[in-house]
Design a protein around this motif. Structure first.
Motif, PDB file in Angstrom:
ATOM      1  N   ARG A 179       0.834  -1.199   0.000  1.00 17.88           N
ATOM      2  CA  ARG A 179       0.000   0.000   0.000  1.00 17.88           C
ATOM      3  C   ARG A 179       0.867   1.248   0.000  1.00 17.88           C
ATOM      4  N   ILE A 180       0.201   2.380  -0.080  1.00 12.72           N
ATOM      5  CA  ILE A 180       0.915   3.653  -0.002  1.00 12.72           C
ATOM      6  C   ILE A 180       1.054   4.029   1.465  1.00 12.72           C
ATOM      7  N   SER A 231       1.519   6.829   4.101  1.00 14.00           N
ATOM      8  CA  SER A 231       1.455   8.277   4.278  1.00 14.00           C
ATOM      9  C   SER A 231       1.968   8.587   5.671  1.00 14.00           C
ATOM     10  N   SER A 235       4.341  10.852   1.243  1.00 15.02           N
ATOM     11  CA  SER A 235       3.789   9.548   0.883  1.00 15.02           C
ATOM     12  C   SER A 235       4.870   8.742   0.191  1.00 15.02           C
ATOM     13  N   GLN A 237       5.644   4.877  -1.697  1.00 19.17           N
ATOM     14  CA  GLN A 237       5.053   3.653  -2.214  1.00 19.17           C
ATOM     15  C   GLN A 237       6.013   3.024  -3.200  1.00 19.17           C
ATOM     16  N   TRP A 288      -0.420   7.678  -7.691  1.00 15.16           N
ATOM     17  CA  TRP A 288      -0.857   7.533  -6.308  1.00 15.16           C
ATOM     18  C   TRP A 288      -2.128   6.706  -6.194  1.00 15.16           C
TER      19      TRP A 288
END
Lengths: 689, 492
Positions: free
Chosen positions: A343-344, A346, A355, A357, A437
């Motif tokens: 997942r990203i 943050s 952020s 990733q 994103w």
């Protein structure tokens, strides 16, 4: 989405370690998770036993048990404090200690002390990729060093904090502690530390004598490290024993976030460095330069660890505290939690959000890797517009917000550009940003006249979860299972599902919903031009310049020769008009319907069939002859005119649905042309996702 | 491509130091020339000779665009000063190179050196030799002195030239190395996979086959699925799966799907490649051709058909396969063209070459029916039909465990293993005793019970068919009978 996440998740991230080096030496400041899922090799190693006789006690699973045991161990031996301060000691083995020897804290199956040294490379590695592979583990990071003079910032505004000359060390440390609101007792502690370095070092050296001799070579380029290696834990631990709230802080000269990855993921490792490790390192470096963020945070963590040691907190309680108190600890946890599942992440560092990733492979629907985002692509938002707009920090007036508000998945970016009055390049930039994103994905714009089928990777397990949401969104429309069932049958144009023109809007929303969740994909049409047998016969019958010797090499030519022979011998060609007549009676339900009939109508198909032109870009002589013939034979003049622009797309690899927008033609014209070509038997089409 | 190889040792006076390197001047610059070296040894010396804890393990580091693969060895013996002899033979590669083929080479070399030292102290003795020149010193290398430098040189030269090394050190020791790419571990084999041998296996005379392989080998024909093979060969299915997986690993076999007439196939992106490859089409034509008079599936027209179909026909036929079209419908629509084509071979050729893909059928329970037990379902919605959902049990491990336990019990008690009962067995713990008591009459409901295990959209119908010993048509009939509630069938 689900499936793409899973594929990205296979990056084998095992743990995130945070190493700092200060004057006494490198130190494992924090690591997450508390107990990394890395099996300790069962086979005990000779060397390890030689170093520390108590190998077996390092089992991470026994951690809690040890913790309990240690609370009963009320008699403080002279040695425990020594071990107490070892950063991970409190996490891994409690303060269980024999009278003479200490059990070194262990992590990932190795002693923390050795790992610390391994992961604190020399200054040569400053802001470079650091990658060490150790028996199935890859340790990857981006070490950052203070400047030559030990300063973190160029303007020297915090030089008093980070001056690292030993002579200046004491007072400035104190200053810094005061600045940060920590206890003023630190004076004494630091004094004590200085004194103790000399004495306690010798005590330990007996345990690991050969190692010390060797490891002195590790850091010859770091002036302080030689004498400070053994002092790292001892000096400060003494301090922890003497005061309950004291914190020892040395000027940090390096910090290093290390990502521990299972070593068999070479590709993932490269991506992890490029997109996560390096960026995080740079961000932290910036924060450190600006506000001394990293050293402050690392001090916070160390304070908590020390307190936990003294209060004999359990590992879990300590972790809860650290994550609550230290923003950096929380950030590292978030990075681990998110990145390890693809997942990203943050995170918030020193007040600014970043952020991180690992981009999804291709950042595209992975089924059509060839379609790159271009002016003729559309994008599909993966979240609701309202949600996206709410998340936007740039405000409602930014081009991105404007784009999102006006966006529709049925239009190409080019059309959007025209509608919004923005340059295409800007929209491409915005679209790439959204895709990067994971807020959007690149698609061929949705169109009701396209074919859509259930994707092989449709997340069927989510049907139950999505059904209520779907039902509320699209009340009184076919249910999700019904749609899936229809779209998994024989492919039909999506428009055929709509009961009336008025249903177009809701049905297109359903389609967007299904594509967004990965349930359906577009079934694309591809085709080659083919010259039907009878037309070829007429080619052969009228003796043109015919076959040049060169084209004899072509396999197709041979077929044609056979063809001629057979025609001359016993059969007459079926008049073209008759064929077309028959085709007209057929509906164009299946693209291959015409093809099938063509073959059926010429039972000699086994001997001589149509000529399929697979390379319209570079046709052989025979093929260009055939192309000429076809162009002449096309009954419809309008279609004839379109053939030159259509022809390059008939190579079996270009998506015919993209033809119209790319060539700036009207879709209905192109469709009609293709329909005519197919009906007259000049097209061999197939569909695939 | 090997960039350099060096032998480093922990020297009591100098610390980690390179004694030999090849090519000369590659890592330690010589005193006379100022050639640039591949990397700075001082930077990474801590990783060449690391802490003892990290010795006798593979340890490598990537830096300066190079990757150093090492396997530090530390031998403990009282005969050495400080009781230890620590060394490392390091291989330098480009950082971007794939290291996987090298890991075993590095390890084997390290073990070879270790054996030389442990058995004959060859490494320790070498440093005593007069005339030995260390890397970086003037005159390096002294080619005639010692064994290590010639060994490194041979490894370097042969590895780069042949990707293989064979060096004799003395009468006893020969170092053999080969760079080989490790194979992917194949995924798990399922009961409904169909293995097809793609290469001949070495005959049992050349190779000792394991018993399972010997028993199942005659049955591997690209038609029978694993469970069927297990039954025909009377081998436990677990062993069959393992053997097939072994064949996959050695690239002797590939897996196909079960060919049947309800199956659906569609072209993939590779179809364009197939259309351009005339030789491949030739191969296809020869493979799929069948004498029309012997083709039971085709209608026999009085037209004369040639023995092999033309390429154009083949392409047109493949192109007409589409999602949603079963083989049966395809066959009916194209009887004439298929008269001289073996339909099974026609499909499998495409699957083997990768330009056709199978589209599997899945079943998903949508609404519950009255007789499903509470344990199996969790109604989540209200009474309106679209929201009333069931979640069938996804746990198919249970039937397997029970199957195994039962078999074990049966074998130990000397019962016969009636093949009939298998499906009843797999229905789950509750139905085990029930099926034993009730006879043929309850067969249907048991099967439906079983079917519910597969109705979560995760199990393709091939799997259900194989496990329930029924044809897809029968299964579909049963699913749509209404006894199981509303079941969604879909293809993907």
């Amino acid at each position: 989405m689900g499936s793409t996440n899973e594929s990205a998740a296979a990056n084998g991230l095992i743990a995130v370690l945070f190493i700092t080096r200060s004057r006494p030496g490198p130190r494992l400041n924090f690591h997450y998770p508390a107990r990394p899922q890395w099996p300790i090799p069962v086979k005990s190693r000779k060397e390890r036993n030689a170093n520390s006789g108590s190998d077996s006690e390092s089992d991470l699973a026994a951690d809690e048990a040890l913790q309990h045991k240690s609370t009963k161990d009320t008699v403080p031996s002279p040695e425990p404090p020594v071990e107490v301060f070892q950063p991970a000691a409190g996490l891994e083995s409690g303060s269980l200690a024999s009278k003479v020897d200490t059990t070194p804290a262990r992590l990932l199956g190795y002693s923390v002390e050795n790992l610390e040294r391994l992961l604190a490379p020399g200054k040569w590695s400053d802001r470079k990729k650091f990658e060490v592979c150790l028996d199935g583990l890859t340790l990857l990071g981006h070490p950052v060093y203070a400047g030559q003079d030990g300063k973190w910032s160029a303007d020297g505004k915090d030089s008093q904090v980070i001056d690292k000359h030993p002579g200046h060390a004491l007072p400035e440390t104190v200053d810094e502690e005061n600045e940060d609101g920590d206890s003023t007792e630190m004076d004494n502690d630091v004094d004590a530390q200085e004194e103790y370095q000399g004495t306690t070092t010798t005590a330990k050296i007996t345990i690991t004598a050969p190692e010390d001799a060797k490891s002195s070579h590790d850091f010859t380029h770091i002036p302080e490290s030689l004498d400070s290696q053994n002092g790292v834990s001892l000096a400060t631990s003494l301090n922890s024993a003497s005061t309950t709230s004291g914190v020892i802080h040395d000027r940090m000269t390096m910090f290093h976030v290390v990502f521990v990855v299972a070593a068999n993921k070479a590709k993932a490792t490269a991506d992890l460095y490029r997109h996560v490790a390096r960026k995080l390192g740079k961000a932290l470096y910036y924060c450190q330069k600006q506000t001394n963020y990293v050293s402050t945070e690392s001090r916070t963590i160390m304070t908590l660890k020390m307190k936990a040691k003294i209060e004999r907190l359990s590992t879990d309680a300590l972790y809860a505290q650290m994550l609550e108190t230290s923003q950096l600890a929380w950030a590292l946890k978030e990075v681990f939690d998110s990145i390890s599942v693809g997942r990203i992440a943050s995170i918030r560092l020193d007040g600014s959000e970043i952020s991180l990733q690992i981009p999804l492979p291709g950042t595209e629907s992975h089924l059509d890797g060839e379609s790159v985002l271009g002016a003729h692509s559309g994008i599909l938002l993966l979240e609701d517009k309202e949600t996206l707009l709410r998340e936007l920090t740039t405000g409602d007036t930014s081009p991105l917000a404007f784009f999102i508000r006006e966006h529709t998945p049925t239009k190409t970016l080019q059309k959007h550009a025209v509608n919004l009055g923005l340059p295409v390049a800007d929209l491409l930039y915005l679209a790439r940003h959204l895709i990067k994103w994971r807020k959007a994905k690149a698609i061929t714009p949705l169109n009701q006249r396209n074919y859509y089928v259930v994707s092989p990777e449709a997340p069927i397990q989510r049907v139950y979860d999505l059904m209520p949401e779907y039902a509320t969104r699209f009340a009184a429309l076919p249910s999700l299972p019904q749609m899936l069932k229809i779209l998994s049958g024989k492919p039909i144009k999506y428009v055929m599902l709509m009961p009336s023109r008025d249903h177009r809007g809701p049905y297109m929303s359903i389609l967007a919903y299904l594509v967004r969740h990965g349930f359906v994909v577009q079934l694309k049409t591809f085709a080659w031009l083919q010259c039907p047998k009878d037309l070829r016969n007429s080619v052969a019958a009228t003796p043109r310049k015919a076959a040049t010797p060169k084209s004899l090499l072509s396999p197709h030519l041979r077929a044609m020769d056979d063809d001629t022979a057979s025609v001359n011998s016993d059969r007459t060609a079926i008049p073209h008009a008759i064929l077309s007549e028959r085709f007209k009676s057929r509906s164009r339900r299946s693209s291959t319907g015409t093809q099938e009939t063509a073959v059926k109508d010429s039972p000699a198909g086994a001997v001589s069939g149509p000529l399929i032109i697979v390379n319209p870009g570079s046709p052989t002589h025979v093929e260009s002859d055939a192309i000429d013939r076809i162009q002449v034979a096309i009954s419809d003049e309008e279609v004839q005119r379109l053939v030159p622009s259509i022809l390059p797309y008939l190579d079996g690899e270009k998506v015919l649905e993209e033809l119209a927008p790319r060539e700036g033609l009207k879709r209905s014209h192109v469709e009609r042309a293709l329909e005519v070509l197919e009906r007259e038997g000049f097209l061999l089409t197939f569909r695939r996702i | 491509m090997l960039q350099a190889i060096f032998y480093a040792r922990f020297d009591l006076a100098k610390g980690p130091s390179i004694i030999h390197q090849h090519p000369p001047n590659s890592v330690i610059p010589s005193a006379t020339t100022q050639d640039s070296t591949l990397l700075n040894f001082n930077d990474i010396s801590a990783y060449v000779i690391p802490d003892y804890e990290f010795c006798n393990l593979p340890l490598s580091i990537a830096t300066h665009g190079s990757r150093m693969l090492g396997y530090p060895i530390s031998i403990e013996d009282t005969k050495y000063a400080r009781n230890r002899f620590t060394f490392n033979v390091c291989f330098l590669l480009d950082e971007e190179d794939d290291v996987r083929p090298w890991t075993q080479v590095v390890k084997k070399t390290a073990m070879f050196f270790r054996a030389m030292e442990e058995e004959s102290s060859l490494l320790d003795v070498e440093e005593e030799l007069s005339g030995l020149i260390w890397a970086g010193d003037k005159g390096y290398p002294a080619k005639d002195i010692g064994i290590v430098y010639p060994l490194l040189e041979a490894v370097f030269e042969q590895m780069n030239a042949y990707k293989e090394v064979c060096v004799r050190v003395d009468d006893l020791r020969v170092l053999n190395l080969r760079l080989s790419r490790p194979r992917e571990i194949p995924a798990e084999v399922h009961g409904w996979d169909v293995p097809l041998l793609t290469r001949q296996l070495p005959s049992p005379a050349q190779w000792t086959w394991d018993l399972a392989l010997a028993k199942i080998h005659p049955h591997i024909d690209g038609i029978k699925h694993v469970r069927r093979i297990a039954e025909l060969a009377d081998v436990e299915i677990r062993l069959v799966k393992r053997t097939v997986r072994e064949l996959l690993y050695h690239e002797r076999a590939i897996l196909l799907d079960i060919f049947h007439f309800q199956a659906i196939y569609a072209p993939t992106a590779d179809f364009a490649w197939f259309a351009k490859d005339a030789a491949m089409q030739e191969e296809c034509a020869n493979y799929i051709a069948v004498d029309p008079t012997k083709n039971g599936l085709a209608i026999h027209s009085d037209h004369q058909t040639s023995p092999t179909p033309t390429k154009e026909t083949i392409l047109a036929l493949y192109a007409s396969l589409t999602p949603g079209l079963t083989v049966q419908d395809f066959l009916l629509a194209k009887q004439t063209e298929l008269s001289n084509i073996d339909i099974r071979r026609f499909i499998t050729f495409g699957v083997i070459k990768g330009f056709l893909r199978r589209i599997h059928k899945y079943a998903l329970a949508i609404t519950s029916s009255t007789h499903i037990t509470a344990a199996a379902i969790e109604p989540t919605g209200g009474s309106s039909s679209p929201t009333k959902t069931t979640k069938p049990r996804t746990d198919d491990a249970i039937p397997r465990d029970i199957d195994r336990a039962w078999r074990k019990a049966a074998l130990s008690s000397g019962w016969a293993t009636p093949p009939q009962t298998e499906k009843a067995l797999a229905t789950g713990s509750g139905s085990l005793s029930k099926s034993a008591r009730s006879g043929e009459g309850s067969n249907h409901s048991e099967s439906d019970e079983l079917a519910r295990h597969y109705l979560n959209g995760q199990h393709c119908l091939d799997e259900v068919c194989v496990n329930m010993h029924a044809s897809e048509r029968k299964i579909v009939e049963r699913l749509q009978s209404g006894r199981i509630g509303e079941v969604l069938l879909f293809n993907r």
